[in-house]
Enzyme design. Structure first.
Site, PDB file in Angstrom:
ATOM      1  CE  LYS A  79      -9.427  44.337  39.302  1.00  0.00           C
ATOM      2  NZ  LYS A  79     -10.291  43.565  40.227  1.00  0.00           N
ATOM      3  CB  SER A 154      -9.651  45.068  43.789  1.00  0.00           C
ATOM      4  OG  SER A 154     -10.204  44.067  42.945  1.00  0.00           O
ATOM      5  CB  SER A 178     -13.167  43.096  43.382  1.00  0.00           C
ATOM      6  OG  SER A 178     -12.349  43.101  44.526  1.00  0.00           O
TER       7      SER A 178
END
Lengths: 486, 480
Positions: A79, A154, A178
């Site tokens: 990420k 997210s 997330s």
């Protein structure tokens, strides 16, 4: 054989047996990214040259048989919230568009040291704020099962990339769901460890007391392998836990005979999609069949979790994001005449709408005159939520819930209504507030071919038990083998 | 007319003398090139985290113990949020409602109010901000520059109760704190370089009134003189204001040393809302009892205790005790000397008179001095034994100070030993008496003051080497 369809552990075995090279695996993933990623927009930065160089270095070691880990030569992706030395790290924000960190996050360093190949940096909601990955400054990520729909957030890029076979596994972060929520919406495994189990050093902070890094994978075993590498005390993170890391793979397949699984009644509420409820009920039956004992438990403060979360997380975020001021790095917009004008213009142009909204919410709840009623009250209720779990875990070993109230929703469906969007994290948030580990695993497919996820929660530092329970379900079902057709 | 009383509280910031910064491994050397003593952590780069410096905690606890504070076994770091370019994180890591120590006090001598106890509200730990430099670029005088070398330096803040009643008392308090800090060796005490600084909260109220007046917070006072000047200016300003029917407003004011006035910096309305909240990147600070007790046993004798002991043990006047305990080095020098020459007051006189004067004139530190306690004691023994006169001894002292030679060697080489042999003096005195018959007559008729003249002549004839006591005795006999 399509290399990209292998799980991480399958690929690892073939690399070590010499059946495959890391270069071949890396090239296969790069080719697939080239061919497919335009449809779902998961990669923000692709590290082609670095990845191939790392693959060749791994192949040398694999051939020599020295310095080999289960991750040697395995192509993974991070990420874009993890700082990577010399590689652009944006947190999906314009304010860090040009930011190249001169240091590695501990997570990035551990994978580098383990010999993993990093393919690139994955899209996300800006500063990890969002549940649909529509808040990225670099465009939304789409769900590989249905590109009209969101992948969750997210860590939407991390989940979609794994589901679409654009990396063997990925690393995300989980502040209120997330990792687990997008894993559920993309039909993969997503795991949030105990708060402090994995170092936060070099991971760009959203809400420091809740943020935790974890793996997104195509199998429970893969998740255990990744956590094994990530976990452990870090002298650079004072909040990381100084406790030994057990060998997760060793107990993974030990079975769940006699395991007490708690079902919290507060999680089966109005708003839960019938298809999700049906799948979860079927999963409970599966567990019964595998030898688990099912008990009802209560988590009475559940209804306050979303409220508490949006006070605590935004308060911490408002402070954590103050450093993005145009002075030292990242974007600077030199408009107007003075310092204040520069601050305002930089933060106005640099941050997206959701980030600004949360900075304002957090600033408000910490302000003089409101602190006691908001931030402090929320901190107190947080303690009550933590106690709920302490109590519940007296009667059970694992708690089972749906991961999300519904399967993937349509792009744009909730963007105009932040509150409805916030409620999509309703089942995942308490886990962060309590600091306990949680995992989401595939447990069904809806009538319109969208994955459904099941969440398991365990007491602090009981990741081994969590993996064991998740693996038992995976072994008894084939939901994890379902793949999107991208 | 209403009589007003001044009320002052001080906030002292002391930079701790650790090798590395409070939350990262950067060095703490002063005066390096801008932005060379920085790392991702003190630069507040994304994702970095603070790790507390254990040495800084020990230093902080020692200070708190030295001023009688209670140590809190568990305290909390808090973020103090505000935007400024010298604050890279956008917040300072400080302590707010749960500091590591509270409730201390120290005593000061005041002019007019005797010995006073000044309360210490709390001592807490925090990291320092960087520095801005304005308009130093040749091409753009309007530009500003940020130097982050100081960012993250460890500080303790010592907050006093509003117990001081004059600028002199504030300075006395600050000096006493500085002495303690220097004795503990936790801060270099350099006010010019900013490693020791203070803010003053100043207000006035009618004598007899309980309620505090509205205060102004004074900043930018980097010397004892400036503290005094700033407070005195501020008291006069507030008095004028109230007497002319106005009211003091709560604000922060900067002292301008060039003009000697304080000027408004920001009012209460413009004051920051710091939005303090517990620092989530650090665990609560735990200071176990064992650590506190260990540090307590390691505390050195403190200035006040040492001064009192010097007065009691050495029967010294308070003034002497104060001068000799100004630093631990000087006090140790004194005590070493007294061990070798057991006449405490004489030793004190020589240190205060000769040694400190020569050190000052030559701008040297005690550690540079060649006059060791052994050499001083030898010199004083020569005087005591009548080998040299006090006057000659001062010359010898200067020579030891510059050359480091032993007193006896200097005396021998220069042939300046005292003449204490009556036989040797007899001839000289006889000659003076013979050469000055007029004066002898006048002396004998009652002008006894002329004794001084005869002594002087004798000293002149012996180049100061004659034993003054013996000379007086012999002259008295001769002139009788």
């Amino acid at each position: 054989m399509d290399i990209t369809e292998l799980t991480l552990s399958e690929l690892s075995a073939k690399l070590q047996s010499g059946e495959l090279t890391s270069r071949a695996a890396t090239e296969a993933y790069l080719a697939r990214i080239e061919a497919k990623d335009a449809k779902i927009n998961t990669y923000l930065t692709l590290c082609k040259d670095e990845a191939l160089a790392a693959a060749d270095a791994a192949d040398v070691r694999l051939k020599a048989g020295t310095d080999i880990t289960p991750l040697t030569g395995v192509p993974i992706a991070l990420k874009d919230i993890f700082c990577t030395d010399g590689i652009r790290t944006t947190c999906a924000s314009k304010i860090l568009d040009n930011f190249i960190p001169p240091y590695d996050s501990t997570v990035a360093k551990k994978f580098k040291d383990a010999g993993a190949v990093m393919l690139g940096k994955l899209n996300m909601d800006e500063f990890a704020m969002g549940s649909s990955n529509e808040n990225s400054a670099y465009g939304a990520v789409l769900n590989p099962w249905d590109t009209e729909r969101v992948p969750g957030g997210s860590s939407g890029g991390s989940a979609a990339a794994v589901a679409a076979a654009l990396c063997a596994a990925s690393i995300g972060t989980d502040t209120g769901g997330s990792i687990r929520q997008p894993a559920s919406l993309c039909g993969i495994v997503g795991m949030k460890p105990t708060y402090g189990r994995v170092s936060r050093y070099g991971m760009i902070a959203f809400a420091s007391s809740l943020d935790q890094a974890g793996p997104l994978t195509r199998s429970v075993e893969d998740a255990a392998i990744l956590l094994q590498t990530m976990a452990g005390h870090d002298p650079l993170d004072s909040t990381s836990i100084d406790a030994p890391v057990p060998d997760y793979s060793k107990t993974l397949k030990d079975g769940i005979k006699g395991l007490r699984i708690g079902i919290p009644k507060e999680y089966f509420v109005e708003g839960l999609a019938p298809e999700v409820e049906t799948s979860i009920k079927a999963a409970v039956e599966t567990y019964k069949g595998a030898g688990a004992e099912i008990v009802e438990v209560t988590l009475p403060h559940t209804e306050y979790a979303v409220g508490v979360y949006y006070l605590v997380a935004t308060a911490e975020a408002s402070s954590n994001l103050a450093r993005f001021d145009g002075v030292k790095y990242g974007l600077r917009v030199d408009e107007g005449t003075g310092l204040l004008d520069m601050y305002k213009a930089t933060r106005d142009k640099g941050f997206g709408a959701e980030v600004k909204r949360r900075i304002m919410l957090g600033t408000y709840s910490l302000s003089s005159g409101y602190y006691d009623a908001y931030y402090m009250k929320a901190s107190q209720v947080r303690t009550l939520i933590r106690r709920d779990f302490d109590e519940a875990f007296k009667d059970c070993d694992i708690i089972l819930t749906p991961t999300t109230p519904s399967a993937a929703f349509k792009k744009g469906e909730k963007t105009n209504d932040p509150l409805t969007m916030y409620l999509s994290d309703i089942f995942t948030i308490s886990c962060n507030l309590a600091g306990i580990p949680g995992i989401s695993i595939p447990c069904g497919i809806t009538s319109n071919n969208l994955p459904i996820g099941l969440q398991l929660l365990a007491p602090s530092l009981e990741e081994a038990k969590l993996f064991r329970a998740a693996y038992a379900f995976e072994a008894a079902t084939d939901w994890h083998t379902k793949k999107p057709k991208l | 007319m209403t009589k007003f009383e001044t009320v002052i509280g001080l906030e002292i910031h002391a930079q701790l003398k650790t090798n590395s910064k409070l939350f990262c491994a950067c060095p703490t050397v002063f005066g390096q090139k801008p932005n060379t003593q920085v790392c991702p952590i003190c630069l507040g780069m994304p994702g970095v985290l603070p790790v507390i410096n254990e040495k800084a905690i020990s230093y902080g606890v020692q200070m708190a113990l030295a001023i009688g504070c209670k140590i809190n076994a568990r305290s909390i770091f808090a973020r103090k949020n505000y935007f400024y370019p010298d604050l890279p994180k956008g917040y300072q890591i400080s302590q707010f409602d749960e500091p590591f120590s509270e409730h201390g006090e120290i005593n000061i001598e005041t002019k007019g109010r005797g010995k006073r106890t000044i309360g210490v509200t709390r001592v807490h730990m925090e990291d320092d901000a960087g520095k801005l430099q304005h308009g130093e670029s040749p091409e753009d005088l309007n530009s500003s520059f940020v130097d982050l070398n100081r960012t993250g330096m460890p500080l303790i803040e010592i907050v006093s109760e509003p117990d001081m009643r004059s600028a002199d008392e504030a300075v006395a308090y600050f000096k006493a704190m500085r002495d303690i800090i220097l004795y503990l060796g936790i801060c270099d005490g350099n006010m010019q370089e900013g490693s020791l600084r203070c803010d003053a909260n100043v207000s006035i109220r009618p004598v007899g009134q309980e309620k505090l007046g509205t205060k102004a917070e004074l900043k930018n006072m980097n010397s004892f003189k400036f503290i005094k000047d700033a407070i005195n200016f501020e008291v006069a300003r507030q008095t004028d204001l109230i007497e002319s029917g106005g009211a003091v407003i709560q604000e922060t004011r900067l002292f301008d040393p060039a003009s000697g006035v304080t000027r408004p910096m920001r009012t209460k309305e413009e004051a920051h809302d710091y939005r303090y909240f517990p620092e989530p990147d650090l665990l609560p600070l735990l200071i176990p009892d064992e650590m506190v007790e260990k540090l307590r046993t390691e505390l050195p004798e403190l200035p006040q205790a040492k001064r009192d002991r010097f007065i009691t043990d050495y029967k010294l006047p308070a003034y002497d005790a104060g001068v000799l305990t100004a630093s631990q080095d000087l006090a140790a020098y004194y005590e070493d000397s007294v061990k070798l020459f057991d006449d405490p007051k004489t030793v004190s006189n020589w240190i205060m008179g000769e040694l400190l004067r020569l050190l000052k004139e030559s701008s040297k530190d005690l550690s540079d001095s060649l006059v060791t306690p052994e050499k001083l004691a030898e010199l004083l023994a020569l005087i005591k034994d009548g080998k040299i006169s006090g006057k000659i001894a001062k010359e010898v002292f200067e020579e030891i100070f510059t050359s480091g030679k032993d007193a006896s060697a200097i005396v021998k080489a220069k042939g300046i030993s005292q003449i204490s042999d009556a036989g040797e003096l007899e001839a000289i005195i006889n000659k003076i008496v013979a050469d000055n018959q007029d004066s002898v007559e006048r002396y004998r008729t009652g002008k006894t003051k002329l004794m001084g003249f005869f002594v002087g002549e004798t000293m002149k004839a012996t180049k100061g080497r004659a034993n003054p006591g013996l000379v007086s005795k012999m002259l008295k006999e001769k002139l009788a």
